[in-house]
Design an enzyme around this catalytic site. Sequence first.
Site, PDB file in Angstrom:
ATOM      1  N   GLY A  42      33.520  40.292  31.812  1.00 49.43           N
ATOM      2  CA  GLY A  42      33.856  41.326  32.817  1.00 49.43           C
ATOM      3  C   GLY A  42      32.926  41.887  33.536  1.00 49.43           C
ATOM      4  N   ASP A 101      38.542  51.877  28.824  1.00 49.10           N
ATOM      5  CA  ASP A 101      39.927  52.011  28.978  1.00 49.10           C
ATOM      6  C   ASP A 101      39.988  53.188  27.793  1.00 49.10           C
ATOM      7  OD1 ASP A 101      42.613  51.541  29.624  1.00 49.10           O
ATOM      8  OD2 ASP A 101      42.665  50.045  27.886  1.00 49.10           O
ATOM      9  N   PHE A 150      47.081  48.721  35.553  1.00 50.12           N
ATOM     10  CA  PHE A 150      46.289  47.434  35.324  1.00 50.12           C
ATOM     11  C   PHE A 150      45.678  46.926  36.362  1.00 50.12           C
ATOM     12  CE2 PHE A 150      45.367  43.018  34.186  1.00 50.12           C
ATOM     13  CZ  PHE A 150      44.950  43.378  32.787  1.00 50.12           C
ATOM     14  N   VAL A 151      44.307  46.889  36.520  1.00 50.97           N
ATOM     15  CA  VAL A 151      43.423  46.477  37.558  1.00 50.97           C
ATOM     16  C   VAL A 151      42.862  45.055  37.540  1.00 50.97           C
ATOM     17  CG1 VAL A 151      42.771  48.841  38.342  1.00 50.97           C
ATOM     18  CG2 VAL A 151      41.368  47.700  36.513  1.00 50.97           C
TER      19      VAL A 151
HETATM   20  P1  IMP Z   1      38.780  49.621  25.555  1.00 52.39           P
HETATM   21  O1  IMP Z   1      37.948  50.835  26.264  1.00 52.39           O
HETATM   22  O2  IMP Z   1      38.032  49.282  24.215  1.00 52.39           O
HETATM   23  O3  IMP Z   1      40.290  49.921  25.236  1.00 52.39           O
HETATM   24  O4  IMP Z   1      38.613  48.169  26.075  1.00 52.39           O
HETATM   25  C1  IMP Z   1      37.904  47.986  27.342  1.00 52.39           C
HETATM   26  C2  IMP Z   1      38.078  46.648  27.590  1.00 52.39           C
HETATM   27  O5  IMP Z   1      39.510  46.229  28.005  1.00 52.39           O
HETATM   28  C3  IMP Z   1      37.357  46.184  29.147  1.00 52.39           C
HETATM   29  O6  IMP Z   1      36.219  45.832  28.976  1.00 52.39           O
HETATM   30  C4  IMP Z   1      38.103  45.344  29.603  1.00 52.39           C
HETATM   31  O7  IMP Z   1      37.786  44.041  29.397  1.00 52.39           O
HETATM   32  C5  IMP Z   1      39.752  45.465  29.237  1.00 52.39           C
HETATM   33  N1  IMP Z   1      40.509  45.980  29.777  1.00 52.39           N
HETATM   34  C6  IMP Z   1      41.026  47.556  30.021  1.00 52.39           C
HETATM   35  N2  IMP Z   1      41.813  48.040  31.001  1.00 52.39           N
HETATM   36  C7  IMP Z   1      41.816  46.750  31.658  1.00 52.39           C
HETATM   37  C8  IMP Z   1      42.467  46.388  33.020  1.00 52.39           C
HETATM   38  O8  IMP Z   1      43.010  47.264  33.613  1.00 52.39           O
HETATM   39  N3  IMP Z   1      42.367  45.267  33.616  1.00 52.39           N
HETATM   40  C9  IMP Z   1      41.634  43.948  33.088  1.00 52.39           C
HETATM   41  N4  IMP Z   1      41.001  44.577  31.800  1.00 52.39           N
HETATM   42  C10 IMP Z   1      41.043  45.768  31.150  1.00 52.39           C
HETATM   43 MG    MG Z   2      35.364  43.678  29.247  1.00 53.62          MG
END
Ligand code: IMP
Ligand code: MG
Length: 201
Positions: A42, A101, A150-151
């Site tokens: 991403g 996130d 969600f984006v």
């Molecule tokens: P976290 O911060 O460990 O919960 O995970 C972050 C990862 O979750 C990001 O690098 C994205 O790959 C994925 N992610 C979190 N929110 C979104 C969203 O709204 N759209 C798409 N991927 C997301």
């Molecule tokens: Mg990612």
Amino acid sequence: MSEVVSVLFGREDIRRRIEELGRSITGDYEGRAPVLISVLKGGTMFLADLIREIGLPVSVDYMALSRYGGAAESLGRVRIVKDLDEDIGGRDVILVEDIVDTGLTLGYLISVLESRGPTSVEVCALLDKTARRIAPLEIRYRGFECPDVFVVGYGLDFQERYRNVPDILAVHDLAALSEDPDQLFPYLPGGVPSRRDGSSG
Ligand code: IMP
Ligand code: MG
């Protein structure tokens, strides 16, 4: 009828913000050559645009992670599927992320990288969903505060597709989009956002 998706951050806003982030990094790291690390997949688009706004001899490196299930996941522990090519000992590291996130993945990743003896580790995230943060972490460079939706687009996928949507879209109805992901098609380059599938009326 409410929209299923809408543009949250347009490409021009994204470009301008990245220009500002690049300028900040250039100033803060004057005389140094940081290594920018992106987590596949991403963050790669953001990295590609960001480095072209940084006036320093940076290098880039990539990591690929895979999530575990269960308890390990709740701790943010991930398996490193592809590790860095370069040794980061004694280097200034900037971790470039598309979105933070819960922060669990990134928090774990920072601890892994810090164990390798870098001079510094900072985070540059395009989107910051602070409302969902579980693991507290400091984001030195932040593009936009992101609402708790969600984006998709600009590197972020919907079921592995549509990373190439140039704008960042907010999904207002995930169930409806899951039923018909091609509702995102008009947002692709050359697409016409007002176009609707004629057969569904
Ligand atoms: P976290 O911060 O460990 O919960 O995970 C972050 C990862 O979750 C990001 O690098 C994205 O790959 C994925 N992610 C979190 N929110 C979104 C969203 O709204 N759209 C798409 N991927 C997301
Ligand atoms: Mg990612």
